[in-house]
Design an enzyme around this catalytic site. Sequence first.
Site, PDB file in Angstrom:
ATOM      1  N   TYR A   1     -42.584 -11.434   9.639  1.00 38.23           N
ATOM      2  CA  TYR A   1     -42.425 -10.377   8.625  1.00 38.23           C
ATOM      3  C   TYR A   1     -41.431  -9.290   9.049  1.00 38.23           C
ATOM      4  CZ  TYR A   1     -46.071 -11.953   5.376  1.00 38.23           C
ATOM      5  OH  TYR A   1     -46.796 -12.648   4.439  1.00 38.23           O
TER       6      TYR A   1
ATOM      7  N   PHE B   1     -46.816  -0.377   5.794  1.00 37.54           N
ATOM      8  CA  PHE B   1     -47.898  -1.367   5.841  1.00 37.54           C
ATOM      9  C   PHE B   1     -47.705  -2.427   6.939  1.00 37.54           C
ATOM     10  CE2 PHE B   1     -44.943  -2.784   2.436  1.00 37.54           C
ATOM     11  CZ  PHE B   1     -44.626  -4.075   2.874  1.00 37.54           C
TER      12      PHE B   1
ATOM     13  N   ARG C   1     -43.653 -18.974  -6.801  1.00 35.64           N
ATOM     14  CA  ARG C   1     -43.829 -17.533  -7.027  1.00 35.64           C
ATOM     15  C   ARG C   1     -44.626 -17.295  -8.316  1.00 35.64           C
ATOM     16  NH1 ARG C   1     -42.729 -13.924  -2.846  1.00 35.64           N
ATOM     17  NH2 ARG C   1     -43.088 -12.435  -4.535  1.00 35.64           N
TER      18      ARG C   1
ATOM     19  N   THR D   1     -47.385  -9.417  -6.178  1.00 34.20           N
ATOM     20  CA  THR D   1     -47.879  -9.012  -4.853  1.00 34.20           C
ATOM     21  C   THR D   1     -49.199  -8.254  -4.973  1.00 34.20           C
ATOM     22  OG1 THR D   1     -45.559  -8.762  -4.233  1.00 34.20           O
ATOM     23  CG2 THR D   1     -47.194  -7.833  -2.721  1.00 34.20           C
TER      24      THR D   1
ATOM     25  N   ARG E   1     -53.227 -15.085  -7.106  1.00 38.91           N
ATOM     26  CA  ARG E   1     -53.585 -13.736  -6.660  1.00 38.91           C
ATOM     27  C   ARG E   1     -54.515 -13.047  -7.654  1.00 38.91           C
ATOM     28  NH1 ARG E   1     -47.615 -12.231  -4.162  1.00 38.91           N
ATOM     29  NH2 ARG E   1     -48.109 -12.655  -1.962  1.00 38.91           N
TER      30      ARG E   1
ATOM     31  N   ASN F   1     -53.752 -10.791  -0.033  1.00 41.62           N
ATOM     32  CA  ASN F   1     -53.423 -11.388  -1.328  1.00 41.62           C
ATOM     33  C   ASN F   1     -53.253 -12.911  -1.262  1.00 41.62           C
ATOM     34  OD1 ASN F   1     -50.986 -11.435  -0.049  1.00 41.62           O
ATOM     35  ND2 ASN F   1     -49.924 -10.075  -1.469  1.00 41.62           N
TER      36      ASN F   1
ATOM     37  N   HIS G   1     -48.614 -16.681   0.537  1.00 44.22           N
ATOM     38  CA  HIS G   1     -47.218 -16.270   0.718  1.00 44.22           C
ATOM     39  C   HIS G   1     -46.328 -17.306   0.044  1.00 44.22           C
ATOM     40  CE1 HIS G   1     -43.470 -15.013   2.605  1.00 44.22           C
ATOM     41  NE2 HIS G   1     -43.222 -16.310   2.770  1.00 44.22           N
TER      42      HIS G   1
ATOM     43  N   GLU H   1     -37.711 -19.388   6.646  1.00 44.70           N
ATOM     44  CA  GLU H   1     -39.169 -19.411   6.828  1.00 44.70           C
ATOM     45  C   GLU H   1     -39.671 -20.820   7.141  1.00 44.70           C
ATOM     46  OE1 GLU H   1     -40.061 -15.514   4.008  1.00 44.70           O
ATOM     47  OE2 GLU H   1     -40.682 -17.492   3.283  1.00 44.70           O
TER      48      GLU H   1
HETATM   49  N1  UDP Z   1     -47.926  -5.794   1.478  1.00 43.80           N
HETATM   50  C1  UDP Z   1     -48.810  -4.760   1.744  1.00 43.80           C
HETATM   51  N2  UDP Z   1     -48.627  -3.557   1.090  1.00 43.80           N
HETATM   52  C2  UDP Z   1     -47.597  -3.353   0.215  1.00 43.80           C
HETATM   53  C3  UDP Z   1     -46.694  -4.409  -0.031  1.00 43.80           C
HETATM   54  C4  UDP Z   1     -46.884  -5.618   0.610  1.00 43.80           C
HETATM   55  O1  UDP Z   1     -49.748  -4.897   2.531  1.00 43.80           O
HETATM   56  O2  UDP Z   1     -47.482  -2.252  -0.346  1.00 43.80           O
HETATM   57  C5  UDP Z   1     -48.124  -7.088   2.171  1.00 43.80           C
HETATM   58  C6  UDP Z   1     -48.679  -8.183   1.266  1.00 43.80           C
HETATM   59  O3  UDP Z   1     -49.565  -9.010   2.037  1.00 43.80           O
HETATM   60  C7  UDP Z   1     -47.426  -8.926   0.859  1.00 43.80           C
HETATM   61  C8  UDP Z   1     -46.613  -8.859   2.144  1.00 43.80           C
HETATM   62  O4  UDP Z   1     -46.867  -7.566   2.661  1.00 43.80           O
HETATM   63  O5  UDP Z   1     -47.720 -10.241   0.432  1.00 43.80           O
HETATM   64  C9  UDP Z   1     -45.121  -9.050   1.979  1.00 43.80           C
HETATM   65  O6  UDP Z   1     -44.647  -8.140   1.009  1.00 43.80           O
HETATM   66  P1  UDP Z   1     -43.626  -8.599  -0.126  1.00 43.80           P
HETATM   67  O7  UDP Z   1     -43.142  -7.371  -0.813  1.00 43.80           O
HETATM   68  O8  UDP Z   1     -42.614  -9.516   0.463  1.00 43.80           O
HETATM   69  O9  UDP Z   1     -44.590  -9.378  -1.157  1.00 43.80           O
HETATM   70  P2  UDP Z   1     -44.694 -10.939  -1.534  1.00 43.80           P
HETATM   71  O10 UDP Z   1     -43.315 -11.546  -1.415  1.00 43.80           O
HETATM   72  O11 UDP Z   1     -45.694 -11.558  -0.568  1.00 43.80           O
HETATM   73  O12 UDP Z   1     -45.212 -10.943  -2.949  1.00 43.80           O
HETATM   74 MG    MG Z   2     -41.941 -11.459   0.151  1.00 42.43          MG
END
Ligand code: UDP
Ligand code: MG
Length: 143
Positions: free
Chosen positions: A51, A59, A87, A93, A104, A114, A117, A128
């Site tokens: 990450y 976060f 997606r 998210t 989700r 959530n 991934h 990845e």
């Molecule tokens: N996340 C979090 N707080 C936030 C945004 C994201 O804890 O405000 C975590 C969540 O588990 C998320 C991951 O960080 O899935 C990666 O963030 P991203 O914005 O890439 O979201 P995704 O692509 O997983 O929808």
């Molecule tokens: Mg992401």
Amino acid sequence: MTAQHTLAMIKPDGVRKRLVGEIIGRYEKAGLQVATMKMFHMTKREAESFYKVHSDKSFFDSLTDFMSSGPIIALVLRGENAISKNRELMGATNPKEAVEGTIRKAFASDIEKNIVHGSDAPETAEKEIRFFFSDLDILRSNP
Ligand code: UDP
Ligand code: MG
């Protein structure tokens, strides 16, 4: 259109809630094929590496604690438009914003925990997939 590959993960909360079969079933019903997969317990350092694009976010520490709190399932999914299709299956998210019928919306407890991934673009999918798998993993499981 040619088939795409994407990296999906069932996060520690998804494994803990015994949603592995349910989630893989959703991928398959949507026309995505499991190209290869493995269960893996990431260290905190490995979660930080996965990450790292989020390393400046507030976060980040909590997220990487969560992601190293138990085993995950990493999968390579293959199919037409696999990246965007996955997606769509995942949902937003933040589960509060996720559309009805998404993974989700159905199972996530909050914006961090959530459940799943999914890579968000061809370049990130490539990176990845390489994080968890070699070409041989993919070729051997799909001769
Ligand atoms: N996340 C979090 N707080 C936030 C945004 C994201 O804890 O405000 C975590 C969540 O588990 C998320 C991951 O960080 O899935 C990666 O963030 P991203 O914005 O890439 O979201 P995704 O692509 O997983 O929808
Ligand atoms: Mg992401």
